[in-house]
Enzyme design. Structure first.
Site, mmCIF file in Angstrom:
data_model
loop_
_atom_site.group_PDB
_atom_site.id
_atom_site.type_symbol
_atom_site.label_atom_id
_atom_site.label_comp_id
_atom_site.label_asym_id
_atom_site.label_seq_id
_atom_site.Cartn_x
_atom_site.Cartn_y
_atom_site.Cartn_z
ATOM 1 N N ASP A 6 0.755 -1.259 0.102
ATOM 2 C CA ASP A 6 -0.177 -0.045 -0.071
ATOM 3 C C ASP A 6 0.935 1.275 -0.002
ATOM 4 O OD1 ASP A 6 -2.879 1.029 0.519
ATOM 5 O OD2 ASP A 6 -1.383 2.167 1.759
ATOM 6 N N TYR B 54 3.432 9.741 -0.404
ATOM 7 C CA TYR B 54 4.478 9.123 0.179
ATOM 8 C C TYR B 54 5.951 9.535 -0.244
ATOM 9 C CZ TYR B 54 0.266 6.532 2.297
ATOM 10 O OH TYR B 54 -0.694 6.224 3.046
ATOM 11 N N LYS C 89 -2.483 5.835 -4.563
ATOM 12 C CA LYS C 89 -3.382 6.775 -4.233
ATOM 13 C C LYS C 89 -3.478 7.862 -4.964
ATOM 14 C CE LYS C 89 -3.530 4.888 0.267
ATOM 15 N NZ LYS C 89 -2.008 4.855 0.907
ATOM 16 N N HIS D 10 -7.036 9.603 -2.373
ATOM 17 C CA HIS D 10 -6.539 9.743 -0.756
ATOM 18 C C HIS D 10 -7.542 10.406 0.144
ATOM 19 C CE1 HIS D 10 -2.246 9.254 0.848
ATOM 20 N NE2 HIS D 10 -3.120 9.023 1.793
ATOM 21 N N SER E 44 6.301 -1.064 9.062
ATOM 22 C CA SER E 44 7.436 -1.027 9.916
ATOM 23 C C SER E 44 8.663 -1.354 8.892
ATOM 24 C CB SER E 44 7.494 -2.496 10.668
ATOM 25 O OG SER E 44 8.784 -2.671 11.720
ATOM 26 N N VAL E 45 9.964 -0.785 9.175
ATOM 27 C CA VAL E 45 11.019 -0.890 8.450
ATOM 28 C C VAL E 45 12.086 -1.965 9.196
ATOM 29 C CG1 VAL E 45 11.007 1.105 7.061
ATOM 30 C CG2 VAL E 45 12.069 1.082 9.449
ATOM 31 N N ASN F 31 4.428 -8.996 12.400
ATOM 32 C CA ASN F 31 3.191 -8.572 11.628
ATOM 33 C C ASN F 31 2.495 -9.601 10.689
ATOM 34 O OD1 ASN F 31 3.684 -6.473 13.482
ATOM 35 N ND2 ASN F 31 4.095 -5.058 11.822
HETATM 36 P P1 NAD Z 1 0.626 1.617 11.797
HETATM 37 O O1 NAD Z 1 -0.504 1.546 12.776
HETATM 38 O O2 NAD Z 1 0.929 0.351 11.023
HETATM 39 O O3 NAD Z 1 1.951 1.817 12.902
HETATM 40 C C1 NAD Z 1 3.308 1.817 12.441
HETATM 41 C C2 NAD Z 1 4.185 2.165 13.321
HETATM 42 O O4 NAD Z 1 3.909 1.193 14.611
HETATM 43 C C3 NAD Z 1 5.624 1.801 12.861
HETATM 44 O O5 NAD Z 1 6.407 2.997 12.512
HETATM 45 C C4 NAD Z 1 6.280 1.145 14.175
HETATM 46 O O6 NAD Z 1 6.896 2.213 14.900
HETATM 47 C C5 NAD Z 1 5.432 0.735 15.010
HETATM 48 N N1 NAD Z 1 5.316 -1.077 14.748
HETATM 49 C C6 NAD Z 1 5.042 -1.649 13.629
HETATM 50 N N2 NAD Z 1 4.985 -2.712 13.969
HETATM 51 C C7 NAD Z 1 5.182 -2.904 15.236
HETATM 52 C C8 NAD Z 1 5.401 -4.258 15.969
HETATM 53 N N3 NAD Z 1 5.121 -5.371 15.513
HETATM 54 N N4 NAD Z 1 5.812 -3.807 17.170
HETATM 55 C C9 NAD Z 1 5.921 -2.549 17.883
HETATM 56 N N5 NAD Z 1 5.870 -1.540 17.136
HETATM 57 C C10 NAD Z 1 5.433 -1.852 15.779
HETATM 58 O O7 NAD Z 1 0.581 3.033 11.139
HETATM 59 P P2 NAD Z 1 0.703 3.636 9.582
HETATM 60 O O8 NAD Z 1 2.080 3.597 9.066
HETATM 61 O O9 NAD Z 1 0.271 4.967 9.843
HETATM 62 O O10 NAD Z 1 -0.225 2.892 9.020
HETATM 63 C C11 NAD Z 1 -0.376 1.628 8.197
HETATM 64 C C12 NAD Z 1 -0.433 1.890 6.706
HETATM 65 O O11 NAD Z 1 -1.495 2.345 6.347
HETATM 66 C C13 NAD Z 1 0.322 3.210 6.301
HETATM 67 O O12 NAD Z 1 1.741 2.511 5.937
HETATM 68 C C14 NAD Z 1 -0.188 3.497 4.716
HETATM 69 O O13 NAD Z 1 -0.028 2.417 3.875
HETATM 70 C C15 NAD Z 1 -1.540 3.214 5.280
HETATM 71 N N6 NAD Z 1 -2.329 4.668 5.673
HETATM 72 C C16 NAD Z 1 -3.198 5.365 4.974
HETATM 73 C C17 NAD Z 1 -3.750 6.577 5.200
HETATM 74 C C18 NAD Z 1 -4.575 7.285 4.516
HETATM 75 O O14 NAD Z 1 -4.836 8.580 4.643
HETATM 76 N N7 NAD Z 1 -5.363 6.553 3.436
HETATM 77 C C19 NAD Z 1 -3.153 7.284 6.412
HETATM 78 C C20 NAD Z 1 -2.116 6.682 6.994
HETATM 79 C C21 NAD Z 1 -1.596 5.535 6.704
#
Ligand code: NAD
Length: 279
Positions: free
Chosen positions: A46, A51, A76, A109, A233-234, A242
Site C-alpha cells: 500500500d 508518500y 492513491k 486519498h 515497519s522497517v 506482523n
Molecule cells: P501503523 O498503525 O501501521 O503503525 C506503524 C508504526 O508502529 C511503525 O512506524 C512502528 O513504529 C510501529 N510498529 C509496527 N509494527 C510494530 C510491532 N510489531 N511492534 C511494535 N511496534 C510496531 O501506522 P501507519 O503506518 O500510519 O499505517 C499503516 C499504513 O496505512 C501506512 O503505511 C499506509 O500504507 C496506510 N495509511 C493510509 C492513510 C490514508 O490516509 N489513507 C493514512 C495513514 C496510513
C-alpha cells in the site's frame, strides 16, 4: 510460508487481507524495506503519491523476480490532483514511477470536501481510469458515509474499498457499517495506531493469554473483523511478527475486550475538515 487469505471486492477482484504499508518509509529506504517484505511473504503493498516512495516500491518488485501478477499494488491520487485532467495525468505518473502498466487498486486519498474541486468530478475521472483497463479496481480513502452517498447518487461505479483510520482506540463504526451494507470493503489504516495501542493493559493481557505480541493481537482483531490491514515497519523482525497472524485466533471475549477500547481517538486528521493540498 503462511497463506494470507484474500477478500473478494465488489467487482470480483481478490485482495490479500494483509499487506505492507509504506507511509513514512523514506524514499531511499523503500526498495530495501519492500524487498524484505516480499521475501517474508507479503504480496500486497500500500503506497501513495503523497508518500514520495512509489519508485522504491516499483524497484523492489522488479528486483524481487516475483511475477507482477502475484503482487497486489495499491496507490492513491494525491490531494492537489482532484481536477479531471490532473487526475488522469497523476495516474499515468504513478504507473511510470512504479514501473508498471497497471495498478491493482487506485484510491482517492482524501475527499477534501471544503476545497473548490468537487470530489464527484474526481470520482468521474477515476471511473475513466477504471474503464481504460489500467486499474483492476478503484476506491476511496477517508470518505464518510455522506460523501459516499453523493457518489452513489451522481456517478456509476461503486468504490471497491474505503481506506479509513481504524484501530482499537477508533472504532469508526459508522463508516465501517456503511461499507459493509454497500459492498465496500473497509481497509483499516494505522491499524496499531502507530504503536500507541500496544502498551494498553487490556491488550497486553490478551497478548499474554494467547502467547502472542500486542501488535499481533491487534492485527488479528482486525483480520477477524474482516477488514484489510497493512501495518508499516522497517524493522525486519517486526515485519515478520506482523505477518504471523494466521496460526492463532482470539475468542469472542478477547475480541470484545479490544472492541470495548474505542474512545473515538484519531491519530490522523478529520476527513470532513482536512484540506491540505501540496503547494
Ligand atoms: P501503523 O498503525 O501501521 O503503525 C506503524 C508504526 O508502529 C511503525 O512506524 C512502528 O513504529 C510501529 N510498529 C509496527 N509494527 C510494530 C510491532 N510489531 N511492534 C511494535 N511496534 C510496531 O501506522 P501507519 O503506518 O500510519 O499505517 C499503516 C499504513 O496505512 C501506512 O503505511 C499506509 O500504507 C496506510 N495509511 C493510509 C492513510 C490514508 O490516509 N489513507 C493514512 C495513514 C496510513
Amino acid at each position: 510460508m503462511a497463506t494470507v487469505p484474500t477478500i473478494r471486492l465488489n467487482n470480483g477482484v481478490e485482495i490479500p487481507q494483509l499487506g505492507f504499508g509504506v507511509y513514512q518509509v523514506p524514499p531511499e529506504d523503500t526498495a530495501e524495506a519492500v524487498g524484505a517484505a516480499l521475501e517474508i511473504g507479503y504480496r500486497h503493498i500500500d503506497t501513495a503519491e503523497m508518500y514520495g516512495n512509489e519508485k522504491g516500491v516499483g524497484e523492489a518488485i522488479a528486483r524481487s523476480g516475483i511475477d507482477r501478477g502475484e503482487v497486489f499494488v495499491t496507490s492513491k491520487l494525491n490531494n492537489g490532483f482532484h481536477r479531471r485532467a490532473d487526475a488522469l495525468r497523476a495516474f499515468d505518473q504513478t504507473l511510470a514511477d512504479l514501473g508498471t502498466d497497471h495498478l491493482d487498486l487506485f484510491l482517492v486519498h482524501w475527499p477534501l470536501p471544503t476545497i473548490d474541486v468537487d470530489y464527484v468530478e474526481t470520482w468521474k475521472a477515476m471511473e475513466e481510469i477504471y474503464a481504460s483497463g489500467r486499474c483492476r479496481a478503484i476506491g476511496v480513502s477517508n470518505f464518510q458515509p455522506h460523501h459516499l452517498r453523493r457518489l452513489f447518487a451522481e456517478t456509476e461505479v461503486r468504490p471497491a474499498v474505503n481506506q479509513i483510520e481504524v484501530h482499537p482506540y477508533l472504532a469508526n463504526d459508522e463508516a465501517r457499517t456503511f461499507g459493509a451494507e454497500h459492498e465496500i470493503v473497509t481497509e483499516a489504516w494505522s491499524p496499531i495506531a502507530q504503536g500507541k495501542v500496544l502498551d494498553d493493559p487490556a491488550i497486553t493481557e490478551v497478548a499474554r493469554a494467547v502467547g502472542r505480541t500486542p501488535a499481533q493481537v491487534v492485527l488479528r482483531w482486525h483480520v477477524q473483523r474482516g477488514d484489510v490491514v497493512f501495518p508499516k515497519s522497517v524493522t525486519r523482525s517486526r515485519m515478520e511478527e506482523n505477518f504471523a497472524l494466521f496460526d492463532f485466533e482470539l475468542d469472542e471475549g478477547q475480541m470484545a475486550t479490544l472492541t470495548a477500547l474505542d474512545r473515538g481517538e484519531r491519530t490522523g486528521p478529520d476527513p470532513d475538515t482536512f484540506d491540505f493540498v501540496p503547494g
